[in-house]
Scaffold this active site. Structure first.
Site, short mmCIF file in Angstrom:
data_model
loop_
_atom_site.label_atom_id
_atom_site.label_comp_id
_atom_site.label_asym_id
_atom_site.label_seq_id
_atom_site.Cartn_x
_atom_site.Cartn_y
_atom_site.Cartn_z
N ASN A 22 0.85 -1.19 0.00
CA ASN A 22 0.00 0.00 0.00
C ASN A 22 0.89 1.24 0.00
O ASN A 22 1.76 1.37 0.86
CB ASN A 22 -0.91 -0.01 1.24
CG ASN A 22 -1.86 1.17 1.26
OD1 ASN A 22 -1.44 2.32 1.37
ND2 ASN A 22 -3.16 0.90 1.15
N SER A 45 -5.23 -0.33 -2.75
CA SER A 45 -5.69 1.03 -2.48
C SER A 45 -6.82 0.91 -1.46
O SER A 45 -7.78 0.18 -1.68
CB SER A 45 -6.18 1.70 -3.76
OG SER A 45 -6.43 3.07 -3.53
N GLU A 46 -6.69 1.61 -0.32
CA GLU A 46 -7.56 1.31 0.81
C GLU A 46 -9.02 1.69 0.60
O GLU A 46 -9.88 1.32 1.40
CB GLU A 46 -7.01 1.92 2.10
CG GLU A 46 -6.99 3.42 2.17
CD GLU A 46 -5.64 4.00 1.81
OE1 GLU A 46 -4.91 3.38 1.00
OE2 GLU A 46 -5.30 5.07 2.34
N ASN A 47 -9.32 2.43 -0.48
CA ASN A 47 -10.72 2.69 -0.77
C ASN A 47 -11.43 1.49 -1.40
O ASN A 47 -12.62 1.57 -1.69
CB ASN A 47 -10.89 3.95 -1.64
CG ASN A 47 -10.07 3.91 -2.91
OD1 ASN A 47 -8.91 3.47 -2.89
ND2 ASN A 47 -10.64 4.36 -3.99
N SER A 87 -11.84 -3.92 2.86
CA SER A 87 -10.50 -3.40 2.59
C SER A 87 -9.70 -3.27 3.86
O SER A 87 -8.52 -3.64 3.93
CB SER A 87 -10.62 -2.04 1.90
OG SER A 87 -9.34 -1.51 1.63
#
Lengths: 208, 230, 208, 230
Positions: A22, A45-47, A87
């Protein structure tokens, strides 16, 4: 002395084949430019995306496809999408191998401050607190000193923390460092930087 | 079952009141319930408590409810894109509760899942942990975070059917499935209402049980940060 | 006196249009035969399905498509599938309107025992404990007495509980009952059954 | 990434040891990792602690590991279909920890999600709650349940790609996605390995990050309780 790109390139050298990584906003985003093509690395991608592709050409811009920095991006063959709760289950659960993040301050015991300047900056921590507490290895990229020339590698952070004892490695314009139990260990000195320069610019305990 | 309503304003009928708690899906301006936010603005309800990862920008998303001072408190992880927000917050007009992004998402999931609280390492040793119960598991310290339950959840999906089954598209999914579960009522706005049976049952992201009302909308889908290659 | 089908039919009368309902194994499964066709009711199966259809004809049997009783079933146009964790999030989170379950004992305050006879029956609670603690309204269908003629509507359950104070309504061969704060309230007496019969067959406090 | 292994036994190489904890997907005989269970039997590892909703039947599923006395303890919600299980349990040869089904599923999810414990109303006032921490939220009593983390997760999916992305089919999904997340390592067996890029990224149920090794198998898919109409 390393510039932004050289710092990003140095961070990229820490990435191994098969890793899930990340990348934070800012210089960390540049790291993807330096990942060797022969390595199979998957960016999270943390979204809600695993397998982030490069920025799109204009005709491929899709408002439903952004990264955690709200930048338009593209997908890859291996991409998968999921909810925010899923996520962060992935992140919190320790499934991501490495996070590369920016910082305002790092202390000699690995405390990290990168989200708030009281009274000044009220933006929020976003996913940073989850990332630093969940990801297997946390690498920080930041300038060694602030604009006034004061050290950002401190005995103790002065700003509100993002996480306590969470930083594993640190890349600054002066070199690469690791947080060990005795303090900030020098791993590599940047071309054009010197040990004396690093000593002078580091408030936290250096291990040489 | 036919949960279809003709418009956002009609779908909100009877469900809004001053001081209510709202959970909103969306990340940045991506996957936000545009029409429902606009309709809430028109309905002029006040003192809203809104859990939403971001607060929109000044003229789009949750931002338009800040402009009209309809929001009493935001629960968010990141609000850096909104100048009016900053102004109201720094002047004390607006309350703000920062939640780490994963904690906020999990609080919504927990609220929908009948889990009143859960432990997380996120935020331990930071101001987020202040006043929260700490507990050790296997020698590691965790904090207790509580579920978030909303009076109303507003979400945006790509496709939906009259039963309320929803499918999201790419990263526009984000908080939407989690927000949908944590509302006592949930309204979904979709780009296209499709006939029942046309969504693959293996690939429905939000089963209809979570959705009370559904509308088809026109979406601007604004890009917040256009970044191109070359 | 109601037989199995009449008990199931009586339970079906409690179902309203638009409800999401979970039916247990045994007599509760029969309830679906009595749901009026003009009602739009959605059956949940806790192994991960919303919108359960009838049993299949032989050529449509699919080993990947079973209900919580491991019976082969079919899907409907409105069906969706999900994981066990998501299924019980739905159940525990109070999104199911009604559960109809079998029982071994019910107490006057709504305690339910339906999963274990110590030393004898070691099967497990399956999803029953989650259902009774999460679903909005819990209806039990059972015989009023056991094979020896002893009451199953007790002052206090003798068997290990499935849930405490969880039963809302109760349908037996003698009639329909509701658990209220004062005890077991008679709502309806089955054709052929009498108040005296019910009194004699009920150990728990009856409210007439 | 290519996570494909030629067989179940090769996929298990180096990952099994006596006394290990295993999380297995499946509900009844539906969606169970048939080939991996068979290979574990051949590898003769002992004293296994297995979290699986059911224990199979005598000659299929987890049941075949009971037959060979490889299992020390089961963590399950329902074991009523297995006569050998009953015999071993009642004679004290086998430990059994009953978990309510939803609690078991959530314990697996929590184990994969870095949540060491969560509160639930399920089981309050029953023997399940004995010895567990109780806590009130809004005047209602809940019990603390702890995460389950396995040394190895074994799951069965319908399709998978070499990256480990998985798609399940109908109710064969059940515990598989949850089990997959809670293993320190996870092996998936699928009916068909498809090329990377052929699964719709919006409809992948288990993202490849959770899967370390993947095999294609031949599945009997036994029906436990054939029930027909007419």
């Amino acid at each position: 002395m390393w510039d932004r790109n050289e710092m990003a390139a140095r961070a990229a050298k820490e990435i191994r084949d098969g890793m899930y990584v990340n990348l934070g906003i800012g210089i960390p985003t540049l790291v993807s430019n330096f990942i060797p093509k022969n390595l199979d690395v998957t960016l999270q991608s943390e979204n809600g995306m695993l397998g982030m592709g490069p920025f799109p050409k204009e005709r491929y811009v899709d408002p439903d496809l952004i990264n955690a920095g709200k930048q338009t991006i593209t997908e890859l063959d291996k991409t998968s999408y999921f909810s925010s709760a899923d996520s962060f289950a992935m992140i919190r659960g320790g499934h991501i191998d490495m996070a590369i993040l920016g910082a305002m301050e790092v202390s000699e015991n690995g405390d990290l401050a990168n989200w708030m300047i009281p009274g000044k900056l009220v933006k929020g921590m976003g996913g940073a607190m989850d990332l630093v507490s969940g990801v297997k290895r946390v690498i920080v990229i930041m300038d060694h000193t602030n604009k006034k020339g004061d050290s950002k590698l401190l005995k103790k952070c002065t700003l509100p923390l993002t996480g306590r004892g969470v930083v594993d490695s640190l890349i600054t314009n002066y070199g690469m460092f690791e947080i060990i139990s005795e303090g900030i260990k020098i791993i590599e000195i940047a071309d054009g930087a010197s040990l004396e320069q690093i000593k002078a610019a580091t408030e936290g305990n250096l291990v040489i | 079952m036919n949960k279809v309503f003709p418009s956002a304003q009609e779908a909100l009928d009877g469900l809004v009141f001053d001081g209510m708690k709202i959970a909103a899906g969306g990340f940045g301006l991506c996957g936000i319930p545009e029409e429902l936010i606009a309709a809430i603005k028109l309905l002029k309800v006040k003192n809203l408590v809104i859990a939403s990862n971001n607060a929109g920008v000044d003229d789009f998303g949750i931002g338009i409810l800040l402009e009209t001072r309809q929001v009493k408190k935001m629960i968010s992880s990141y609000v850096g894109e909104n100048a009016e927000f900053m102004r109201q917050y720094l002047s004390g007009e607006l309350e703000l509760e920062f939640n780490p992004q994963g904690t906020l998402a999990e609080r919504m999931r927990a609220g929908g899942a009948g889990i009143p609280g859960f432990y997380t390492k996120t935020g331990v040793g930071t101001i987020i942990a202040e006043g929260k119960e700490h507990k050790e598991f296997n020698g590691i310290s965790y904090i207790l975070e509580e579920a978030f339950v909303a009076d109303l959840a507003i979400v945006k999906a790509w496709k939906g059917d009259p039963e309320g089954n929803l499918v999201y598209r790419k990263t526009a999914r984000n908080f939407n499935p989690n927000a949908a579960t944590c509302g006592k009522t949930c309204i979904a706005e979709v780009e296209e209402i499709v006939p029942v049976g046309s969504l693959d049952p293996d690939h429905i992201h939000t089963p209809g049980i979570f959705v009370n009302r559904i509308i088809q909308g026109e979406h601007e889908k604004r890009v917040e940060n256009m970044t191109l290659t070359e």
